[in-house]
Motif scaffolding. Structure first.
Motif, PDB file in Angstrom:
ATOM      1  N   LEU A 166       6.140   2.735 -17.340  1.00  0.00           N
ATOM      2  CA  LEU A 166       5.926   3.273 -16.003  1.00  0.00           C
ATOM      3  C   LEU A 166       5.215   4.625 -16.080  1.00  0.00           C
ATOM      4  O   LEU A 166       5.525   5.445 -16.945  1.00  0.00           O
ATOM      5  CB  LEU A 166       7.260   3.454 -15.277  1.00  0.00           C
ATOM      6  N   THR A 167       4.276   4.810 -15.174  1.00  0.00           N
ATOM      7  CA  THR A 167       3.627   6.106 -14.986  1.00  0.00           C
ATOM      8  C   THR A 167       4.082   6.659 -13.653  1.00  0.00           C
ATOM      9  O   THR A 167       3.810   6.061 -12.599  1.00  0.00           O
ATOM     10  CB  THR A 167       2.098   5.972 -15.005  1.00  0.00           C
ATOM     11  N   ILE A 168       4.798   7.789 -13.694  1.00  0.00           N
ATOM     12  CA  ILE A 168       5.318   8.414 -12.477  1.00  0.00           C
ATOM     13  C   ILE A 168       5.050   9.915 -12.587  1.00  0.00           C
ATOM     14  O   ILE A 168       5.383  10.531 -13.600  1.00  0.00           O
ATOM     15  CB  ILE A 168       6.824   8.150 -12.306  1.00  0.00           C
ATOM     16  N   PRO A 169       4.447  10.533 -11.586  1.00  0.00           N
ATOM     17  CA  PRO A 169       4.104  11.959 -11.662  1.00  0.00           C
ATOM     18  C   PRO A 169       5.320  12.840 -11.932  1.00  0.00           C
ATOM     19  O   PRO A 169       6.441  12.532 -11.515  1.00  0.00           O
ATOM     20  CB  PRO A 169       3.512  12.246 -10.283  1.00  0.00           C
ATOM     21  N   THR A 170       5.079  13.938 -12.613  1.00  0.00           N
ATOM     22  CA  THR A 170       6.160  14.860 -12.956  1.00  0.00           C
ATOM     23  C   THR A 170       6.715  15.578 -11.735  1.00  0.00           C
ATOM     24  O   THR A 170       7.891  15.934 -11.707  1.00  0.00           O
ATOM     25  CB  THR A 170       5.676  15.903 -13.974  1.00  0.00           C
ATOM     26  N   ASN A 171       5.867  15.781 -10.715  1.00  0.00           N
ATOM     27  CA  ASN A 171       6.355  16.391  -9.477  1.00  0.00           C
ATOM     28  C   ASN A 171       5.395  16.031  -8.340  1.00  0.00           C
ATOM     29  O   ASN A 171       4.254  15.607  -8.582  1.00  0.00           O
ATOM     30  CB  ASN A 171       6.515  17.906  -9.620  1.00  0.00           C
ATOM     31  N   PRO A 172       5.827  16.185  -7.103  1.00  0.00           N
ATOM     32  CA  PRO A 172       5.011  15.743  -5.971  1.00  0.00           C
ATOM     33  C   PRO A 172       3.652  16.425  -5.838  1.00  0.00           C
ATOM     34  O   PRO A 172       2.732  15.868  -5.233  1.00  0.00           O
ATOM     35  CB  PRO A 172       5.902  16.058  -4.761  1.00  0.00           C
ATOM     36  N   SER A 173       3.498  17.617  -6.408  1.00  0.00           N
ATOM     37  CA  SER A 173       2.218  18.321  -6.255  1.00  0.00           C
ATOM     38  C   SER A 173       1.107  17.682  -7.070  1.00  0.00           C
ATOM     39  O   SER A 173      -0.065  17.988  -6.854  1.00  0.00           O
ATOM     40  CB  SER A 173       2.379  19.784  -6.643  1.00  0.00           C
ATOM     41  N   VAL A 174       1.448  16.822  -8.032  1.00  0.00           N
ATOM     42  CA  VAL A 174       0.434  16.128  -8.841  1.00  0.00           C
ATOM     43  C   VAL A 174       0.613  14.617  -8.726  1.00  0.00           C
ATOM     44  O   VAL A 174       0.415  13.866  -9.674  1.00  0.00           O
ATOM     45  CB  VAL A 174       0.501  16.575 -10.320  1.00  0.00           C
ATOM     46  N   ALA A 175       0.985  14.180  -7.530  1.00  0.00           N
ATOM     47  CA  ALA A 175       1.273  12.752  -7.308  1.00  0.00           C
ATOM     48  C   ALA A 175      -0.018  11.977  -7.079  1.00  0.00           C
ATOM     49  O   ALA A 175      -0.337  11.558  -5.964  1.00  0.00           O
ATOM     50  CB  ALA A 175       2.215  12.589  -6.124  1.00  0.00           C
ATOM     51  N   ASP A 176      -0.759  11.763  -8.159  1.00  0.00           N
ATOM     52  CA  ASP A 176      -2.060  11.104  -8.069  1.00  0.00           C
ATOM     53  C   ASP A 176      -2.054   9.658  -8.546  1.00  0.00           C
ATOM     54  O   ASP A 176      -2.883   8.859  -8.105  1.00  0.00           O
ATOM     55  CB  ASP A 176      -3.094  11.875  -8.897  1.00  0.00           C
ATOM     56  N   LEU A 177      -1.146   9.300  -9.466  1.00  0.00           N
ATOM     57  CA  LEU A 177      -1.206   7.981 -10.087  1.00  0.00           C
ATOM     58  C   LEU A 177       0.205   7.477 -10.379  1.00  0.00           C
ATOM     59  O   LEU A 177       1.022   8.180 -10.969  1.00  0.00           O
ATOM     60  CB  LEU A 177      -2.009   8.042 -11.391  1.00  0.00           C
ATOM     61  N   PHE A 178       0.463   6.208  -9.976  1.00  0.00           N
ATOM     62  CA  PHE A 178       1.709   5.512 -10.259  1.00  0.00           C
ATOM     63  C   PHE A 178       1.349   4.141 -10.845  1.00  0.00           C
ATOM     64  O   PHE A 178       0.474   3.450 -10.310  1.00  0.00           O
ATOM     65  CB  PHE A 178       2.533   5.303  -8.988  1.00  0.00           C
ATOM     66  N   GLN A 179       2.031   3.739 -11.910  1.00  0.00           N
ATOM     67  CA  GLN A 179       1.713   2.462 -12.555  1.00  0.00           C
ATOM     68  C   GLN A 179       2.985   1.747 -13.005  1.00  0.00           C
ATOM     69  O   GLN A 179       3.957   2.389 -13.419  1.00  0.00           O
ATOM     70  CB  GLN A 179       0.813   2.675 -13.774  1.00  0.00           C
ATOM     71  N   ILE A 180       2.941   0.411 -12.927  1.00  0.00           N
ATOM     72  CA  ILE A 180       4.004  -0.449 -13.457  1.00  0.00           C
ATOM     73  C   ILE A 180       3.347  -1.419 -14.427  1.00  0.00           C
ATOM     74  O   ILE A 180       2.449  -2.178 -14.039  1.00  0.00           O
ATOM     75  CB  ILE A 180       4.725  -1.224 -12.339  1.00  0.00           C
ATOM     76  N   ARG A 181       3.807  -1.403 -15.687  1.00  0.00           N
ATOM     77  CA  ARG A 181       3.207  -2.235 -16.729  1.00  0.00           C
ATOM     78  C   ARG A 181       4.315  -3.035 -17.440  1.00  0.00           C
ATOM     79  O   ARG A 181       4.816  -2.637 -18.486  1.00  0.00           O
ATOM     80  CB  ARG A 181       2.444  -1.361 -17.722  1.00  0.00           C
ATOM     81  N   PRO A 182       4.715  -4.174 -16.880  1.00  0.00           N
ATOM     82  CA  PRO A 182       5.723  -5.018 -17.527  1.00  0.00           C
ATOM     83  C   PRO A 182       5.061  -6.088 -18.397  1.00  0.00           C
ATOM     84  O   PRO A 182       3.826  -6.121 -18.545  1.00  0.00           O
ATOM     85  CB  PRO A 182       6.434  -5.653 -16.336  1.00  0.00           C
ATOM     86  N   THR A 183       5.869  -6.955 -18.964  1.00  0.00           N
ATOM     87  CA  THR A 183       5.352  -8.116 -19.704  1.00  0.00           C
ATOM     88  C   THR A 183       5.147  -9.256 -18.717  1.00  0.00           C
ATOM     89  O   THR A 183       6.080  -9.655 -18.010  1.00  0.00           O
ATOM     90  CB  THR A 183       6.336  -8.533 -20.804  1.00  0.00           C
ATOM     91  N   LEU A 184       3.914  -9.783 -18.670  1.00  0.00           N
ATOM     92  CA  LEU A 184       3.520 -10.763 -17.663  1.00  0.00           C
ATOM     93  C   LEU A 184       3.086 -12.077 -18.281  1.00  0.00           C
ATOM     94  O   LEU A 184       2.606 -12.129 -19.416  1.00  0.00           O
ATOM     95  CB  LEU A 184       2.354 -10.223 -16.823  1.00  0.00           C
ATOM     96  N   PHE A 185       3.223 -13.134 -17.508  1.00  0.00           N
ATOM     97  CA  PHE A 185       2.533 -14.388 -17.758  1.00  0.00           C
ATOM     98  C   PHE A 185       1.476 -14.526 -16.671  1.00  0.00           C
ATOM     99  O   PHE A 185       1.808 -14.759 -15.508  1.00  0.00           O
ATOM    100  CB  PHE A 185       3.488 -15.584 -17.706  1.00  0.00           C
ATOM    101  N   ASP A 186       0.205 -14.371 -17.047  1.00  0.00           N
ATOM    102  CA  ASP A 186      -0.853 -14.527 -16.051  1.00  0.00           C
ATOM    103  C   ASP A 186      -0.799 -15.913 -15.410  1.00  0.00           C
ATOM    104  O   ASP A 186      -0.890 -16.055 -14.196  1.00  0.00           O
ATOM    105  CB  ASP A 186      -2.231 -14.313 -16.696  1.00  0.00           C
ATOM    106  N   ARG A 187      -0.668 -16.922 -16.266  1.00  0.00           N
ATOM    107  CA  ARG A 187      -0.533 -18.311 -15.817  1.00  0.00           C
ATOM    108  C   ARG A 187       0.533 -18.975 -16.662  1.00  0.00           C
ATOM    109  O   ARG A 187       0.571 -18.790 -17.876  1.00  0.00           O
ATOM    110  CB  ARG A 187      -1.855 -19.078 -15.944  1.00  0.00           C
ATOM    111  N   PHE A 188       1.406 -19.752 -16.034  1.00  0.00           N
ATOM    112  CA  PHE A 188       2.422 -20.457 -16.790  1.00  0.00           C
ATOM    113  C   PHE A 188       1.793 -21.595 -17.576  1.00  0.00           C
ATOM    114  O   PHE A 188       0.879 -22.278 -17.109  1.00  0.00           O
ATOM    115  CB  PHE A 188       3.494 -21.007 -15.856  1.00  0.00           C
ATOM    116  N   GLY A 189       2.296 -21.816 -18.776  1.00  0.00           N
ATOM    117  CA  GLY A 189       1.821 -22.901 -19.624  1.00  0.00           C
ATOM    118  C   GLY A 189       2.527 -22.860 -20.965  1.00  0.00           C
ATOM    119  O   GLY A 189       2.934 -21.773 -21.426  1.00  0.00           O
ATOM    120  N   GLY A 190       2.679 -23.994 -21.592  1.00  0.00           N
ATOM    121  CA  GLY A 190       3.443 -24.072 -22.829  1.00  0.00           C
ATOM    122  C   GLY A 190       2.922 -23.206 -23.953  1.00  0.00           C
ATOM    123  O   GLY A 190       3.695 -22.735 -24.799  1.00  0.00           O
ATOM    124  N   ASP A 191       1.625 -22.975 -24.006  1.00  0.00           N
ATOM    125  CA  ASP A 191       1.031 -22.194 -25.092  1.00  0.00           C
ATOM    126  C   ASP A 191       0.611 -20.786 -24.653  1.00  0.00           C
ATOM    127  O   ASP A 191      -0.066 -20.072 -25.405  1.00  0.00           O
ATOM    128  CB  ASP A 191      -0.203 -22.929 -25.648  1.00  0.00           C
TER     129      ASP A 191
END
Length: 325
Positions: A146-171
């Motif tokens: 996770l990207t979360i600003p250190t304080n509200p005065s620099v609240a420019d970017l928030f990110q969530i980067r989990p483990t994803l399956f773009d498309r389901f499939g056996g391989d």
């Protein structure tokens, strides 16, 4: 079975399941309301909260927005004596919360008796936060960067980067990818705070005005006006489906219950509206179909407003509203 007759929980020195109530200090929470289809919200509410209860729970979606939230927590510690003495830990957290009302149908007319938040998606940077949340109350937490600003005065970017399956499939191999990004639009006040509040009631009134358009909301179909300020001043209550998969038949749950957990604000520091406007970028994946599940309105992704609160609060022990037999 009374709780006095329940078996004792067998503790380990490295046990990551922290019991509640818990105290969270130096918390900064950022909120971004995003337009959402109430019918899609209700479908999720029915699937995870109402249908499993066999009629014992009745939650209703009422507001055409959901909240993208991002938390920085300085420390969390249990208030249970032995666990409290073990220490505390910091962590980041993000998620998507759906506002609901719980409807009491026992009388001649249905009554919306309390406002709750349904955390449909939750992401955390700490294994302790994930295990504790899932194990005791049923928070649907998963690990993510996770990207979360250190304080509200620099609240420019928030990110969530989990483990994803773009498309389901056996391989198909799971990959860590950006699922959500909230970015301040350049030239719209550099993340500065347009208005700040050091008194809790004023902050809640501003939040209610920003999100709900005023201090009260009317529940469709019930004609009941709820005071958002009064309900939030007490601290929000969260609703969950707590369940564990059966070891012999993975299609079934060996334990399933509806849980609610209240919060209490211990110390309000300050709050405010974030300056500027934000864009929302959501990746479409089979494992995390945010847009389709929540009915998000992509036309609003380039005009988000943000709000922040800095506080200490207590997460109370949960209450079992129903339990499958």
């Amino acid at each position: 079975m009374s709780r006095a007759n329940l078996p004792r929980y067998v503790e380990r020195a490295d046990n990551q399941s922290m019991p509640t109530p818990a105290t969270l200090r130096n918390v900064t929470t950022y909120f971004f309301p995003v337009k959402s289809d109430i019918r899609r919200q209700q479908a999720l509410c029915d699937k995870f909260l109402n249908a499993p209860s066999s009629g014992l729970a009745s939650y209703r979606a009422f507001f055409p927005q959901v909240f993208f939230i991002f938390n920085r927590t300085g420390s969390v510690s249990s208030r249970v004596p032995k666990a409290r003495d073990q220490g505390c830990f910091p962590y980041f957290e993000a998620g998507i919360w759906i506002p609901l009302v719980s409807v009491d149908r026992r009388g001649p007319f249905p009554v919306a008796d309390r406002l709750v938040l349904f955390p449909y998606y939750m992401f955390a940077t700490s294994s302790q936060a994930i295990v504790s949340g899932r194990d005791e109350q049923g928070w649907p937490k998963e690990l993510a960067e996770l990207t979360i600003p250190t304080n509200p005065s620099v609240a420019d970017l928030f990110q969530i980067r989990p483990t994803l399956f773009d498309r389901f499939g056996g391989d198909v191999l799971a990959q860590a990818e950006h699922l959500v990004q909230v970015i301040r639009i350049g030239g719209t006040s550099s993340g500065a705070i347009t208005q700040g509040f050091t008194e809790g009631k004023a902050a809640l009134e501003a939040l209610a005005d920003l999100v709900f358009g005023g201090p009260t909301v009317t529940v469709p179909g019930l004609g009941l006006a709820l005071s958002v300020v009064d309900l939030l001043r007490k601290g929000p209550t969260f609703a969950f489906l707590k369940q564990f998969r059966d070891v012999a038949d993975p299609r079934r749950a060996c334990y399933q219950a509806g849980i609610e957990a209240a919060t209490k604000v211990d110390r309000f520091r300050w709050a405010g509206l974030l300056g500027g406007r934000y864009t929302l970028d959501v990746k479409t994946t089979d494992s995390h179909p945010l847009v389709s599940e929540l009915g998000l309105d992509a036309r609003t992704f380039d005009a988000l407003r943000g709000f922040f609160v800095e506080m200490d609060f207590t997460l109370d022990s949960g209450v079992t509203r129903w339990q499958a037999s």
